[in-house]
Design an enzyme around this catalytic site. Structure first.
Site, PDB file in Angstrom:
ATOM      1  N   HIS A 252      -0.406   4.426  -0.372  1.00  0.00           N
ATOM      2  CA  HIS A 252      -1.165   5.557   0.180  1.00  0.00           C
ATOM      3  C   HIS A 252      -1.161   6.773  -0.736  1.00  0.00           C
ATOM      4  CE1 HIS A 252      -2.676   6.191   4.514  1.00  0.00           C
ATOM      5  NE2 HIS A 252      -3.124   5.034   4.052  1.00  0.00           N
TER       6      HIS A 252
ATOM      7  N   ASP B 126     -14.776   2.028   0.115  1.00  0.00           N
ATOM      8  CA  ASP B 126     -14.950   1.976   1.568  1.00  0.00           C
ATOM      9  C   ASP B 126     -16.434   2.116   1.878  1.00  0.00           C
ATOM     10  OD1 ASP B 126     -15.141   2.819   4.363  1.00  0.00           O
ATOM     11  OD2 ASP B 126     -12.959   3.025   4.281  1.00  0.00           O
TER      12      ASP B 126
ATOM     13  N   GLU C  48      -1.310  -1.118  -4.127  1.00  0.00           N
ATOM     14  CA  GLU C  48      -2.467  -0.312  -3.742  1.00  0.00           C
ATOM     15  C   GLU C  48      -2.124   1.178  -3.753  1.00  0.00           C
ATOM     16  OE1 GLU C  48      -5.145   0.434   0.281  1.00  0.00           O
ATOM     17  OE2 GLU C  48      -4.414  -1.584  -0.163  1.00  0.00           O
TER      18      GLU C  48
ATOM     19  N   GLU D 108     -10.206   3.638  -2.431  1.00  0.00           N
ATOM     20  CA  GLU D 108     -10.681   3.963  -1.089  1.00  0.00           C
ATOM     21  C   GLU D 108     -11.099   5.421  -0.953  1.00  0.00           C
ATOM     22  OE1 GLU D 108      -6.913   4.644   1.735  1.00  0.00           O
ATOM     23  OE2 GLU D 108      -6.699   2.912   0.423  1.00  0.00           O
TER      24      GLU D 108
ATOM     25  N   ASP E 203       0.845  -1.190   0.000  1.00  0.00           N
ATOM     26  CA  ASP E 203       0.000   0.000   0.000  1.00  0.00           C
ATOM     27  C   ASP E 203       0.883   1.243   0.000  1.00  0.00           C
ATOM     28  OD1 ASP E 203      -1.864   1.968   0.350  1.00  0.00           O
ATOM     29  OD2 ASP E 203      -2.611   1.248   2.279  1.00  0.00           O
TER      30      ASP E 203
ATOM     31  N   HIS F 296     -12.128  -1.533   1.374  1.00  0.00           N
ATOM     32  CA  HIS F 296     -11.291  -0.806   2.324  1.00  0.00           C
ATOM     33  C   HIS F 296     -12.053  -0.700   3.647  1.00  0.00           C
ATOM     34  CE1 HIS F 296      -9.562   3.138   3.868  1.00  0.00           C
ATOM     35  NE2 HIS F 296      -8.465   2.505   3.533  1.00  0.00           N
TER      36      HIS F 296
END
Length: 375
Positions: free
Chosen positions: A183, A256, A207, A233, A181, A283
């Site tokens: 971010h 999410d 991700e 997400e 991930d 998510h």
């Protein structure tokens, strides 16, 4: 039946819980949080509840969803969609409890018997942390590359990322799924380097290589790697996912349930993704309420492959009277919930005890020159 009242509780580590009451005595729970902006989301929840939901029949979930979404004229976005999401979860919880069925039974019934959960890995020693999560009974883990990159960085930073990922892969072996991930922190030039440099460690997926405002750049990254790309997400509603899916760049979407429109909308997003042969991995770095709602969609969705969670971490407060609903086997698989509604019982006394108005603020991350970076 009609909705008569509601309450909101901001609780650690970064959740906002919504309790919705009816004249029949039924209670539904949802999680309408916007992490780091919980009180902003709370005010949006109050506006939507007072304007559209209190006094309405909680069975009319689709009608109420459309009313909350469309009647304000200005629609979508992180705040309004997060508020709507948690309300939607609570309405489904009420309807399931009223009918004596898990929510997934009201959505067409189960598509599987169980779903795999994954665990997060962090800390100074990523190898030991990864090994510990596997020993806890998870066969899938996720972590970042463990390095903050400049917009254009040098080889030593990339080598540090490689070493961190190598450490985790060697610690858990080849049979454990390892998700990476980012971010949304890398710039485009650094993302182009990373997808090639880390591919040898066989990630399950990359991700959020780029932030959501750069999703138009993902097709170029997809052509540079055989590793599946995942994102979503920070997208709000099916219309934002439409463009992403049409690009053909992603293999896994990660809406999410507390931001993308709740159970109602997540189910629609998942069905859209299935037509593009794209998998669903919701998510959910939130409380047990959001996780329970996510599992209801996972249960009845063909293309759901894995579920994020943080509630099984020792340092995360437990807001349920019984956490056994999330007990998993030695590969991380959890059985589908069987109790009505979301399948959980919230410990309201503990929620009230933990309630605050300042649970969590997003960190501010700076580069070496003092400029602001993604966190």
């Amino acid at each position: 039946m009609e909705v008569t009242d509601y309450e909101l509780f901001e609780v650690p580590p970064r959740s906002l819980l919504l309790k919705v009451e009816t004249n029949d005595g039924l209670v539904g729970w949802g999680e309408p949080v916007l992490e780091g902006r919980a009180q902003t989301a709370a005010e949006a929840v109050r506006e939507l509840m007072d304007t559209y939901i209190v006094g309405a029949d909680p069975y009319d979930i689709e009608l109420l969803w459309q009313q909350m979404y469309r009647s304000g004229f200005y629609r979508g976005g992180a705040v309004l969609m997060s508020a709507l999401s948690g309300i939607d979860q609570a309405l489904w919880d009420i309807k399931g409890k009223a009918l004596g069925e898990p929510v997934y039974e009201l959505l067409g019934g189960k598509a599987r018997e169980r779903i795999k959960l994954y665990a997060h890995v962090s800390g100074d020693d990523l190898g030991d942390a990864a090994r510990s999560r596997v020993e806890e009974g998870f066969s899938a883990i996720k972590s970042g590359p463990g390095v903050d990159l400049e917009h254009i960085d040098r080889t030593p930073a990339v080598e540090e990322a490689r070493e961190n990922v190598r450490t985790m892969r060697e610690a858990v072996g080849d049979d454990v799924d390892l998700m990476l991930d980012f971010h949304g922190k890398p710039s485009k030039p650094m993302a182009k380097r990373l997808v090639g440099e880390l591919e040898e460690f066989d990630p399950m997926f990359y991700e959020e290589l780029l932030g959501p405002e750069k999703n138009d750049l993902l097709p170029d990254l997809a052509e540079r790697t055989n590793v599946p790309l995942a994102t979503g997400e920070r997208l709000y509603g099916r219309w934002e996912f439409k463009t992403l899916l049409e690009s053909g760049a992603v293999d896994v979407i990660q809406p999410d349930i507390s931001h993308a429109g709740g159970i109602t909308e997540l189910r629609k997003i998942a069905s859209m993704a299935e037509t593009y042969d794209v998998a669903l991995a919701p998510h959910s770095p939130l409380s047990s309420v959001a996780l329970a709602a996510s599992l209801q969609v996972d249960a009845c969705t063909q293309n759901a492959i894995i579920q994020e969670q943080i509630v099984l971490n020792e340092d995360v407060p437990n807001y349920l009277t019984d956490m056994s609903v999330f007990e998993h086997d030695d590969q991380g698989y959890v059985d589908l919930p069987s109790a009505p509604g979301l399948g959980i019982e919230v410990d309201e006394d503990f929620v009230r005890e933990m309630a605050t108005e300042d649970a969590w603020d997003a960190p501010v991350v700076r580069r070496k020159d003092g400029s602001i970076s993604e966190w």
